[in-house]
Design a protein around this motif. Structure first.
Motif, PDB file in Angstrom:
ATOM      1  N   HIS A 267       0.962  -1.068  -0.217  1.00  0.00           N
ATOM      2  CA  HIS A 267       0.107   0.212  -0.209  1.00  0.00           C
ATOM      3  C   HIS A 267       0.857   0.972   0.208  1.00  0.00           C
ATOM      4  O   HIS A 267       2.278   1.361   0.985  1.00  0.00           O
ATOM      5  CB  HIS A 267      -0.995   0.442   1.011  1.00  0.00           C
ATOM      6  CG  HIS A 267      -2.516   0.579   0.731  1.00  0.00           C
ATOM      7  ND1 HIS A 267      -1.471   2.028   1.433  1.00  0.00           N
ATOM      8  CD2 HIS A 267      -3.288   0.772   0.959  1.00  0.00           C
ATOM      9  CE1 HIS A 267      -3.309   2.943   1.344  1.00  0.00           C
ATOM     10  NE2 HIS A 267      -3.748   1.972   1.108  1.00  0.00           N
TER      11      HIS A 267
ATOM     12  N   ASN B 142       0.121   4.259   1.309  1.00  0.00           N
ATOM     13  CA  ASN B 142       0.085   4.521   2.468  1.00  0.00           C
ATOM     14  C   ASN B 142       1.945   4.407   3.232  1.00  0.00           C
ATOM     15  O   ASN B 142       2.152   5.143   3.732  1.00  0.00           O
ATOM     16  CB  ASN B 142      -0.780   4.568   3.536  1.00  0.00           C
ATOM     17  CG  ASN B 142      -0.764   3.233   3.733  1.00  0.00           C
ATOM     18  OD1 ASN B 142       0.317   1.862   4.142  1.00  0.00           O
ATOM     19  ND2 ASN B 142      -2.154   2.765   4.781  1.00  0.00           N
ATOM     20  N   GLU B 143       2.368   3.504   3.134  1.00  0.00           N
ATOM     21  CA  GLU B 143       4.281   2.883   3.593  1.00  0.00           C
ATOM     22  C   GLU B 143       4.947   4.146   2.955  1.00  0.00           C
ATOM     23  O   GLU B 143       5.602   4.103   3.990  1.00  0.00           O
ATOM     24  CB  GLU B 143       4.526   1.662   3.228  1.00  0.00           C
ATOM     25  CG  GLU B 143       3.000   0.661   4.301  1.00  0.00           C
ATOM     26  CD  GLU B 143       4.021  -1.259   3.797  1.00  0.00           C
ATOM     27  OE1 GLU B 143       3.743  -1.996   3.954  1.00  0.00           O
ATOM     28  OE2 GLU B 143       4.806  -1.450   2.732  1.00  0.00           O
TER      29      GLU B 143
ATOM     30  N   GLN C 143       3.878   7.431   2.216  1.00  0.00           N
ATOM     31  CA  GLN C 143       3.690   8.304   2.959  1.00  0.00           C
ATOM     32  C   GLN C 143       3.689   8.698   4.352  1.00  0.00           C
ATOM     33  O   GLN C 143       3.672   9.821   4.580  1.00  0.00           O
ATOM     34  CB  GLN C 143       1.961   8.293   2.846  1.00  0.00           C
ATOM     35  CG  GLN C 143       1.276   9.966   2.857  1.00  0.00           C
ATOM     36  CD  GLN C 143      -0.342  10.159   3.616  1.00  0.00           C
ATOM     37  OE1 GLN C 143      -0.853   8.293   2.940  1.00  0.00           O
ATOM     38  NE2 GLN C 143      -0.744  10.805   4.188  1.00  0.00           N
ATOM     39  N   LEU C 144       3.087   7.624   5.173  1.00  0.00           N
ATOM     40  CA  LEU C 144       3.299   7.910   6.251  1.00  0.00           C
ATOM     41  C   LEU C 144       4.604   7.470   7.252  1.00  0.00           C
ATOM     42  O   LEU C 144       4.886   6.432   6.759  1.00  0.00           O
ATOM     43  CB  LEU C 144       1.855   7.061   6.733  1.00  0.00           C
ATOM     44  CG  LEU C 144       0.657   7.441   6.746  1.00  0.00           C
ATOM     45  CD1 LEU C 144       0.010   6.276   7.569  1.00  0.00           C
ATOM     46  CD2 LEU C 144       0.603   8.702   6.964  1.00  0.00           C
TER      47      LEU C 144
ATOM     48  N   ALA D 235       2.494  12.520   8.475  1.00  0.00           N
ATOM     49  CA  ALA D 235       2.935  12.301   6.715  1.00  0.00           C
ATOM     50  C   ALA D 235       3.521  12.787   6.086  1.00  0.00           C
ATOM     51  O   ALA D 235       3.494  13.783   6.473  1.00  0.00           O
ATOM     52  CB  ALA D 235       0.538  12.981   6.823  1.00  0.00           C
TER      53      ALA D 235
ATOM     54  N   PRO E  30       0.479  14.440   1.247  1.00  0.00           N
ATOM     55  CA  PRO E  30      -1.367  14.129   1.302  1.00  0.00           C
ATOM     56  C   PRO E  30      -1.747  12.838   0.382  1.00  0.00           C
ATOM     57  O   PRO E  30      -0.548  12.079  -0.045  1.00  0.00           O
ATOM     58  CB  PRO E  30      -2.303  15.090   0.555  1.00  0.00           C
ATOM     59  CG  PRO E  30      -0.622  15.980   0.062  1.00  0.00           C
ATOM     60  CD  PRO E  30       1.117  15.845  -0.291  1.00  0.00           C
ATOM     61  N   ASN E  31      -3.006  12.661   1.468  1.00  0.00           N
ATOM     62  CA  ASN E  31      -2.902  10.678   0.761  1.00  0.00           C
ATOM     63  C   ASN E  31      -3.395  10.954  -0.341  1.00  0.00           C
ATOM     64  O   ASN E  31      -3.664  10.294  -0.755  1.00  0.00           O
ATOM     65  CB  ASN E  31      -3.866   9.802   1.897  1.00  0.00           C
ATOM     66  CG  ASN E  31      -5.102  10.534   2.500  1.00  0.00           C
ATOM     67  OD1 ASN E  31      -5.420  11.695   1.581  1.00  0.00           O
ATOM     68  ND2 ASN E  31      -5.437  10.541   3.184  1.00  0.00           N
ATOM     69  N   THR E  32      -3.814  11.503  -1.257  1.00  0.00           N
ATOM     70  CA  THR E  32      -4.117  12.369  -2.363  1.00  0.00           C
ATOM     71  C   THR E  32      -3.481  11.900  -3.786  1.00  0.00           C
ATOM     72  O   THR E  32      -3.940  11.777  -4.243  1.00  0.00           O
ATOM     73  CB  THR E  32      -5.454  13.825  -2.806  1.00  0.00           C
ATOM     74  OG1 THR E  32      -4.284  14.522  -2.084  1.00  0.00           O
ATOM     75  CG2 THR E  32      -6.580  13.809  -1.926  1.00  0.00           C
TER      76      THR E  32
ATOM     77  N   SER F 292       1.004   6.773  -5.578  1.00  0.00           N
ATOM     78  CA  SER F 292       2.554   6.310  -4.890  1.00  0.00           C
ATOM     79  C   SER F 292       2.384   5.115  -5.135  1.00  0.00           C
ATOM     80  O   SER F 292       1.170   4.832  -5.046  1.00  0.00           O
ATOM     81  CB  SER F 292       2.921   6.709  -3.352  1.00  0.00           C
ATOM     82  OG  SER F 292       1.863   5.871  -2.927  1.00  0.00           O
TER      83      SER F 292
END
Length: 346
Positions: free
Chosen positions: A289, A291-292, A294-295, A308, A311-313, A316
């Motif tokens: 994912h 988010n790995e 992003q975060l 973060a 942004p998650n928008t 990636s």
């Protein structure tokens, strides 16, 4: 390995549970997790609470035993669910097969399957011990010529946490340290999940082995400056032609090592070799994912927090592994010895 003067494996079983060291909590917290169902083991593998090719193979063997213990049988659906929870490391299937095929062939119950899983775990850990001994001889050869502290570069985490005990790429380092060989380790941070800076560094600190954490992009510069004597990495799958799947970023280290004439060694037990696959382009590469990327998680005022980076928008792509062609590998370190030509194993 020893933690607080007590010997641990990174995954084992007792009574009615599989026990793992929660690798997500390291290096700030040493936590043991007790897993009592197949689904809990699968979740731990998927979320990298237990990770590293040999370690998830051992976890898979214990998961099959646990399924038998809880249900009196092992259904094909449970086996399939387990072996497909992460696609790249072949050890996962090796461990599951060891127990599931024993069940299918002999209709053994949980008590006998416990021993099968234990035998698989012991065999993997013995292989890692031998990898350390064989790899140590390579380091010793370099030291005889150099007569100065050896600088080893490693990527990701291929120590005892990733293998049950001893490790693969770190096993020769541990063995060299125990034998009094002076060495220092360059530890790639290994973004995005920082298995190097969190796990490899923790293992080395625990063994009092000198190291420095470096950014993932520093290795080539260090090789150019002649500050790396060898690159030692583990593997998640090695195929028939010798191509190697390992943590994303490994290929870049191999490219730099070739350019600067630095030995590039891959350490892995024979259970990581998969000769049913012809070449590296046929290895399934796990994409995790975004988010790995992003975060980032860490500690702030003794509290675990997550922040973060973007942004998650933002889109990636998060490849977990890459492929290093066999032509870049100087040697494979296995429990059978040091192998320069993969054809001798096929």
């Amino acid at each position: 390995m020893q933690v607080n003067n007590k010997h641990y494996r990174s995954v084992w079983a007792e009574k009615n549970a599989v026990i793992i060291i929660n690798q997500q909590k390291l290096p700030f917290e040493f936590e043991l997790l007790r897993l009592t169902t197949l689904d809990e083991v699968i979740e731990a593998i998927k979320t990298l609470k237990v990770r590293g090719a040999p370690a998830i193979g051992i976890a898979a063997a214990w998961a099959m035993w646990l399924e038998s213990y809880n249900n009196g049988t092992i259904h094909e659906t449970a086996y399939q669910k387990l072996i497909h929870c992460r696609p790249t490391a072949v050890n996962l299937k090796r461990g599951a097969d060891a127990v599931f095929l024993d069940f299918l062939t002999h209709s053994h119950g949980a008590e006998q399957l416990w021993q099968t899983a234990q035998n698989f775990a012991d065999s993997e850990i013995e292989a890692c011990k031998l990898i350390g001994q064989h790899g140590y001889k390579l380091l010793e050869q370099i030291y005889r010529t150099k007569q100065q502290t050896l600088n080893i570069l490693t990527h990701c985490n291929a120590g005892w946490l990733a293998c049950g005990d001893y490790g693969t790429a770190l096993a020769p380092v541990f063995e060299a340290h125990r034998n009094g060989l002076p060495l220092h380790v360059w530890v790639d941070e290994t973004r995005p999940l920082n298995q190097g800076s969190r796990l490899t560094a923790w293992e080395l600190a625990n063994e009092q082995i000198p190291f420095d954490i470096i950014s993932d992009n520093s290795g080539a510069l260090l090789m150019m400056q002649k500050m790396v004597d060898a690159v030692l990495v583990g593997a998640d799958r090695i195929v028939k032609n010798g191509d190697v799947a390992n943590k994303i970023g490994t290929y870049q280290k191999a490219l730099a090592a070739r350019e600067h004439h630095v030995p590039f060694w891959v350490a892995a037990p024979l259970t990581t070799f998969d000769f049913s696959v012809e070449n590296g382009m046929q290895i399934p590469i796990e994409q995790r994912h975004g988010n790995e990327l992003q975060l980032v998680s860490g500690m702030y005022q003794q509290q675990r927090i997550e922040i973060a980076l973007f942004p998650n928008t933002f889109p990636s792509v998060n490849h977990a592994f890459d492929i290093t062609p066999a032509s870049f590998v100087n040697a494979y370190i296995t429990e059978k010895g040091v192998v320069e030509n993969i054809k001798t194993l096929v």
